[in-house]
Design an enzyme around this catalytic site. Sequence first.
Site, PDB file in Angstrom:
ATOM      1  N   SER A   1       0.846  -1.183   0.000  1.00  0.00           N
ATOM      2  CA  SER A   1       0.000   0.000   0.000  1.00  0.00           C
ATOM      3  C   SER A   1       0.890   1.244   0.000  1.00  0.00           C
ATOM      4  O   SER A   1       1.677   1.408  -0.919  1.00  0.00           O
ATOM      5  CB  SER A   1      -0.956  -0.034   1.186  1.00  0.00           C
TER       6      SER A   1
ATOM      7  N   ASP B   1      -8.455  -5.096  -6.326  1.00  0.00           N
ATOM      8  CA  ASP B   1      -8.149  -4.068  -5.340  1.00  0.00           C
ATOM      9  C   ASP B   1      -8.999  -2.816  -5.587  1.00  0.00           C
ATOM     10  O   ASP B   1      -8.890  -2.189  -6.628  1.00  0.00           O
ATOM     11  CB  ASP B   1      -6.663  -3.707  -5.431  1.00  0.00           C
TER      12      ASP B   1
ATOM     13  N   HIS C   1      -6.845  -5.655  -1.850  1.00  0.00           N
ATOM     14  CA  HIS C   1      -5.775  -4.812  -1.320  1.00  0.00           C
ATOM     15  C   HIS C   1      -4.967  -5.604  -0.302  1.00  0.00           C
ATOM     16  O   HIS C   1      -5.109  -5.452   0.910  1.00  0.00           O
ATOM     17  CB  HIS C   1      -6.377  -3.565  -0.690  1.00  0.00           C
TER      18      HIS C   1
END
Length: 911
Positions: A519, A606, A638
Site C-alpha cells: 500500500s 483491489d 488490497h
Amino acid sequence: MAPHTLLPSLLRSALTLALVLPLGAEGAKSPDAKAPAATAARKSQLPPLIDRDKFFGNPEIAGAQLSPDGTWIAFLKPYKDTRNVWVKKVGEPYSKGRLITADPKRPIPGFFWSRDGKQILFVQDKDGDENYNVYAVDPAAPPAAGKEVPEARNLTAAKGARAQILSVPKGDPDTIYVGLNDRDAAWHDVYKVKISTGERTLVRKNTERIAGWVFDKQANLRLAVRTTEKGDTEILRVDPEGFTKVYECGVFESAGPVAFHKDGKRVYLETNKGNRDLAELVLFDPATGKEEKLESDPKGRVDFGHAMFSDLTDELIATTYEDDHTRIYWKNKDWEADYKLLQKKLPGREIGFGSMTKDEQLLMVATYSDRDPGSRYLFDRRTKKLSLEYVSREDLPREHMVAMQPIRYKSSDGLEIPAYLSLPKGVPAKNLPLIVFPHGGPWARDSWGFNNYAQFLANRGYAVLAPNFRGSTGYGKKFLNAGNKQWGDLMQDDLTWGVKYLVGKGIADPKRVGIMGGSYGGYATLAGVAFTPDTYAAAVAIVGPSNLLTLLESIPSYWESFRIVFHERMGNPNTPEGKKQLERQSPLNSADKIKTPLMVVQGANDPRVKKAESEQIVVALRDRHFPVEYLCAPDEGHGFQRPVNNMAMMAAAEKFFAKYLKARYQEGGKPDVMQRLPQITVDPNSVVLAKKADAASVGLPKPVAALTAGTYTYAGTLALGPQSMNLSMVRTVKEEGGSWVVTDAMKLPMGEAVDTTTLAKGSLVPQKRSVKQGPVTIDMAFEGNAAKGTMAMNGAPKPFDIDLGGQAFADGAASQESIACLPLAEGYVVTFRNVDLQKQKVELKQAKVLGQEDVKVPAGSFKAWKVEITSAAGDPGSLLQWVDTATRKVVKTVATLPQMGGAVMTVELQN
C-alpha cells in the site's frame, strides 16, 4: 504493521499475526554459487532455515472467543486450507470443534458472538472487493440440507455495497445497527437489523455527508461525525429535527468520540484540537459544550492510545499508550490486581484481555512477545485459576526468533525518526544485507510485537528496518503534519536516512539494501527506486500506487468523506501547483531513472489501489527493456488474504531478494504453492493498458436535428437486488432568449432534485447548468474550453474552474435530448466531453448505436434506436436510451449506477 491500509480509520483494527513452524524436509540453497566465502560462512552460522509455510500458512487455531454465558468457545481453524469458524464447549479439546462455516475459498476475516450468545456473526467479501456483508449463523442449529454446516444468513444482503457494523446494543441482544451504502455508494445509511429474522428497518437516511455514527449505551443514535468541504471535522448532536454542531477542529487536527459516559450525558472524546500536540482524553458534554481534560501521556511522548471500559458497569478501567512498548494505566484496583497477577504468571510477555462472560468473571487472555506469536488462556477472576487454551504454533522454535529493538535516528532535516530493528541470529551485526519495510497507511504506525515478515526475513539472514517515518500516527500532531504533502520527499528521506544510519553503524552493507512494502509501503518502495536509485539493490512493491493523480481519481466511493483530507495531506490535483507536485512525486513519471531490479505484486480486485497502478509501472519498465517481475492474483484485493497466494508471493520475493542481495532462500515449497506461483505470475509482455481517450483530441459532435419544445412525463423504478422503489420525472424543453432550456424535475427515493441546462441553438453546446438536490447547490457556466462555477454543500459556495480541453456536449439535464439529435444510424459511435462534478474534472463519454428495437412504454409503441452511453475511459456504469426514429423522443432509459452499489434505474415515457 498494517501493510495494506490507505485510509485513516475512525476505529482501529486488531491484526491477526501469521505464525511460524520449524523447517520440514525442504533445504536451503543459495542462488549465487560465486558468493564470497565470508558470506557463505555467515549463512552457515544462521539458525536452521524455517519453512515459509510456517510463517504465512494458516495457523491451526486462531482468534478464540468466549461466549457471553461462558459455555462455548468459537475459533478460526482451516477447512479445506481456508480459515473458517468452528465452535466447541469450554473444557473440550479443540479437536472436538464443530464446523460452523464452510467457505472453501475466501478466509473469514473476523467474527463475534451476539450479546445473548445465540448467534455467531461474521463479515465477508468476495475476492477482495471489500464489499463486506454481515452474516449470522446459529451454532446450535443442525446442518442445512445437503451441507456440512448450518445455514449462514446474509443480514445485509447488499450487492456491490459495503456494510459497517455500528452498534451491538446490550439491551436488545437480537439487534445490531449497521451502515449500508447501497442507496449512495459514498455514504452509509443507518439500519436496525433483527438478527434472528434479518428484518431491516431504516433508522436514518444519510443525506448530510455523515462519515461516522455514534450510539450511546442504550443504543440511541446520539452523535454523528462529518468532514466539511475544507476537510475540518465536525461532531454533530443528533436531534429529532436534525443535527446541531457541538464540536469542530481543523483539517490538520483530529477529534473523535470514544464512548458515552455511564451518566448517559457526557462522551469520552479523543482530541488534539488547538495548542495540544499530543492527543488527550477528555470528557465532553454535547448539551453544554463543556470539556474536561481527563488524561494525556504521563511521560509526554505519544498520543493517547486506547480507553478500556467495563461492559458490565460502563466504567473506565484503564488507559493505554503505545510508545516503544505499550504502557497501561489502571483506574480500577480489582482489574489492576488481576493484571499484575497475570504478569507474575506470564513474565516478559504483553498481556491483553479479550472476550469475556457477561459477568466479566471468566475471560480470554492473549499473550505475546516480539519472539512469540502468542498463546491463549482462560482466566477465572474468582478462583484466580489460569488455564492454557492453546499455544499458537506449538512447534515454533522460539529459540530461533529474533528481538525487535526500538531505535531512533535523525532524518535529513534533523527530525528524529522512531523505528524498530530486527537483526538475524547467529551472526555479528556487521555488514548485513538489509530490508527496509515501510508500513502502509501512511497514517498508521509500526508497533512492537511479533511480526511475521520481520521474523521470516531475519531467518533468511537480513536485518529488517521498520521505520515510523513522519506522517505516522501516534507521535503527536507536529510529527503527523510534518508528512503533509511530503510523499516521495521528506517522508522518503526518512527511509533513506535510516539506511544511512545503519550503514554508518556498520550494520548494513550499502551494496545489499532492499526495500519492500504494501500500500503506502508499496508506493515508498517504488519511490525509493525511482527517486533514490543508488540506495537499493532490489525492491518488492505490493499493491503500491505508481501515479498519485490516478490514485486520487480512482479512490473508492465510500471514501468520499476523506477526499478533501487526501487533497490537504497529499496534494490537491485540482490546483496547478498541487497537480505539478503530485506529478513530480509519482514514481511512474521517473520510471526512466529506475535501475534497481523490481518485483511488482497486485490483487486484481483491489478497490483502493487499482490494478492499473501496478501495470502502468510494469509497462513503463518493460517498454524501456528493463527487467521487471509481475505477480497478479485474480482472487485478491488490497493485500493477499489466501495463504496459498501469500506463500506463493513470498516464495518469489525471497528468491528475488536472495538473487540480488546474496542471501539464502528456501528452494521449492508445498505442491499447492508451487502450482499457484506460475498461475499468478504475469509475463510483462502480455500486459496491455486500457487506452484512454485524450480530452484535447476529442471533437465536438454535430447534431442533425433540433430539440422539440414540450413537457414530457417519465416514471420508473430504482432497483437494487430484491428492493425496488418508484420514481418520477417531468422534463420541460423550451426556447428562451435564443437558447434552449431543458429542466428535469425529479422525485427520487432519496429526495427531490432539479437540474436545468441551457444550450446554444444549432450546436447544442451547453452554456450553463444549475443543480439543486437536498443540501447541494451547483451553478456552472461553460466558457470556451472551461467550466467555471460554485458548489455549495452545507456551507459557503466553493468556486471551481475545470479545464475541459475542448467544448462539452450532452451534459446535464439536456444530455439525453442532445444525443437524440445526433445522426443516429447502425454502428454510429461518437466520443464527447462531460463535466464530472464530484471529481471536478473532465469526463469522456462514448455513445454507440447498438441497433433498432421495437419498444412498448405507457406512451405507446415505438421503433427506436438503442443507444449505449459508457465511459470512454472504461470506468463502470452505463446508460441505455431508446430514441424514437420518427420524432427523436427519448422513450425509455435504463441506467446502471455503480455509485449506488450497482442499482438499476429504469424510466419510461408516460405521455
